[in-house]
Scaffold this active site. Structure first.
Site, short mmCIF file in Angstrom:
data_model
loop_
_atom_site.label_atom_id
_atom_site.label_comp_id
_atom_site.label_asym_id
_atom_site.label_seq_id
_atom_site.Cartn_x
_atom_site.Cartn_y
_atom_site.Cartn_z
N ASP A 1 5.42 24.98 5.50
CA ASP A 1 6.28 24.41 6.54
C ASP A 1 5.50 24.00 7.78
OD1 ASP A 1 8.78 23.77 7.89
OD2 ASP A 1 8.52 25.63 9.02
N MET B 1 9.14 43.56 -6.18
CA MET B 1 9.82 42.33 -5.79
C MET B 1 9.68 42.09 -4.29
SD MET B 1 10.57 41.16 -8.64
CE MET B 1 11.00 39.62 -7.86
N GLU B 2 9.67 43.19 -3.52
CA GLU B 2 9.47 43.04 -2.07
C GLU B 2 8.08 42.46 -1.78
OE1 GLU B 2 11.08 45.47 -3.50
OE2 GLU B 2 12.97 45.61 -2.40
N LEU C 1 19.75 40.91 -8.41
CA LEU C 1 19.92 42.23 -9.01
C LEU C 1 18.97 43.28 -8.45
CD1 LEU C 1 20.51 40.96 -12.65
CD2 LEU C 1 22.20 41.43 -10.88
N CYS C 2 18.32 42.95 -7.33
CA CYS C 2 17.41 43.89 -6.66
C CYS C 2 18.20 44.96 -5.91
CB CYS C 2 16.59 43.13 -5.62
SG CYS C 2 14.85 43.05 -6.01
N HIS C 3 17.69 46.18 -5.91
CA HIS C 3 18.30 47.26 -5.15
C HIS C 3 17.84 47.21 -3.70
CE1 HIS C 3 18.29 48.69 -9.33
NE2 HIS C 3 19.34 49.39 -9.01
#
Lengths: 160, 160, 160, 160, 160, 160
Positions: free
Chosen positions: B128, B113-114, B75-77
């Site tokens: 990793d 969020m970024e 739901l992120c823009h």
């Protein structure tokens, strides 16, 4: 001292050659959690039926995140994933949400990064959906729980 | 009780309408860490010059991860990011690597969020690259440190 | 006869130059449906609470599909979408699911392709989730319902 | 009543485990159409040579769309596609364009979603390229025509 | 000596902060070519009408490649591209295909990387489509031809 | 005259059917270079230790670019890549950077496009990182050096 396999003899990053590894069934399980305030926890758990299913959205995001793993992690091999499942469990003792992801493949290398990416993406999605209510949530304790298949055999993390 | 903005009145997930929000300068800072055994920590820190730059690879992965945020988080823009920077600092007291990401945009919604996705992707990449040496590493304490710009004003997390 | 704007004077495909168009608020609404057997319809509608929320998954897929529009449609402009919402309504008279998607942006070109892509992706996802029960479902009547903002003004399709 | 395989016993969405399914040759064929006004139909069919090849662009978009299927459809397995072909046939009786897509793989699960996604993406691309001339086009009758390979055997839809 | 702007004072890669740059109209033009044997050249140029339009496919790939630029180039900013056009011209004197790409945006940073990526992707696509006939083709002379808009003003390369 | 395999009998582009080709070990090596002014060359080579590792960033971009090949090149088959390695060598005689990429897979078709895409993406990334110092750099001489595995057997380009 152990070698870092993702670098060659000159210290240059490369995607490790797995051409000669056997195609075998492989599985990995990873876990993690999102910790939050009791009020935020209530918002998620009490709202599930009526006000919106935060965990359902996060579960899907985790599944789709597992498929994006080799795009996100530079030296990861692309793999034909054969299963992804996520368990998201509210735990009032945190308070917060516990996340566990299981990924399988039939391929030449393991899927631990896919499982860890699934957990991580689900956790970020929980954060996103609840951040209007609380900005101080923390994503914690993401780790590999189990890995099997392939030459290195079974790995199981110590529980608790 | 606060509302979950990512659900409408019927409890259905939607991407929140930000059409009427002002285009402003926005910044977010997030942090997190990867904890490991002392031997693994030595492998990363001592090997940087000669044997391969784990942190350099993780930094790039974090930058590219920030750009993938709106693909990962349902739901992120999507936003025209104007800056991404990551600091990766070895901390012998963990032992492990501390990660801090700063993201800016000029847009209609924030970039927390970024920033969190950048930290998360960098942490997964460290895992990793070093997992052949240790499978028991943990990704911890991913959280928002600072957010500014937009209607809700300045948010700063309490340090330590 | 009208011109096809996506081709230049030599008949070569290009992405139309919208540099000189005004940045305005734009909205588009599209709709479509998935038709199925009554037994399949019952499987979706009766199973929502206990056995799995097909429409919840399809809704999310539609939202994420809207964000992928400019990757899928070769000559589409990338746009900073500001809102996506999907309504999925079971309709026993089809029998099947009606889908409606609303997309907004503040940009230099319209979002009708984003709305149509959202409907289309949600419809494909419904098919995917129920195909083990029925392979004869059909995706039908995907069309633009409303478009506003920009130079060409308001478009509204005739209802029914 | 049939079960929805994409949900587990608790009604949670998951990517179905296909680890134990045989690697076999699989094929799927899907079809659909875009209906339009006679003037729009003429624009596409008469303009092909000189003014731009709408169907050529849509065919490519459909091929590339098939490769994006597992990114778009949340619970789809990623698969090494071995063939994609699209037929786009003008049909004056609609009037409009008929689309048929054939997809093959050698894998552990079928490619019907890839074929349906190819048709759907080609249809959306036709809409995009001609929308300046007509906004009332409709994307219709997308369905699976044939599926073979794998345990469930041959499926063939009834023709017309 | 000039500074490399993509590294900070410690030599760490970052995505340069363009938050304070003006939003202006920007354009970039890049060019390149694919050299081949005369027989291969004939295959492309003579076959265009009947046997398949290599240049049409490459043109579309170039347009879509421009949109993928910020995903491919680690430190590139995502930008709302407002125009992409490619010219592909057979040149018997090479023999081969000359490629020119023009990209525009209204944004805070330039689009030269988008134009170069468009040329590069179109060139790779030509190689792919003709490689069954000749493996010795070369992709050559990819360079920036023109850049305008933004603080640094007009750049024009010297022509041949 | 040779046929273009990427078109069918009607001249329509398709993704070639490789379903019946054997799964074999395949390798491809491609090369290319970026030419620049001596001052720019010095900036890259002298700055590696202290001011930022241009070649390290380009190497990673090349590895990740190889994984994106089937998304960029319309008719390329997606393949489970088993190895990617890039050599980036400063060559004062150009002056510039020589790039060589090696890609392996175990699959039904070759990886020459993956190797060429890796070289091309690394070259574009070098351009991006140094373009603030020089806009007249050229990306040159991208070609296939070696290809082996599969029915067509060994191909080796003539050196120099």
């Amino acid at each position: 001292m152990a070698e870092l396999t993702h670098f060659d003899g000159d210290g240059h990053a490369h995607m490790v050659d797995v051409s000669d590894k056997a195609v075998t069934s492989r599985v990995a399980v990873a876990e993690g959690c999102v910790k939050m305030q009791p009020e935020t926890f209530a918002l998620i758990t009490e709202g599930r039926a009526k006000k919106g299913d935060v965990l359902g959205v996060a579960r899907l995001a985790g599944i789709m995140g597992a498929k994006k793993c080799s795009e996100l992690i530079p030296l990861c091999h692309p793999l034909p994933i054969t299963k992804v499942a996520l368990d998201l469990t509210p735990d009032a003792s945190l308070p917060g949400i516990r996340i566990e992801a299981t990924v399988k493949t039939t391929g030449q290398t393991g899927v631990e990064m896919e499982a860890l990416t699934a957990v991580s993406t689900a956790a970020l999605t929980i954060y996103d959906m609840v951040k209007a209510a609380e900005k101080t949530m923390e994503i914690c304790d993401i780790r590999l729980v189990l890995k099997d298949g392939g030459k290195s055999g079974l790995f199981e993390a110590k529980r608790g």
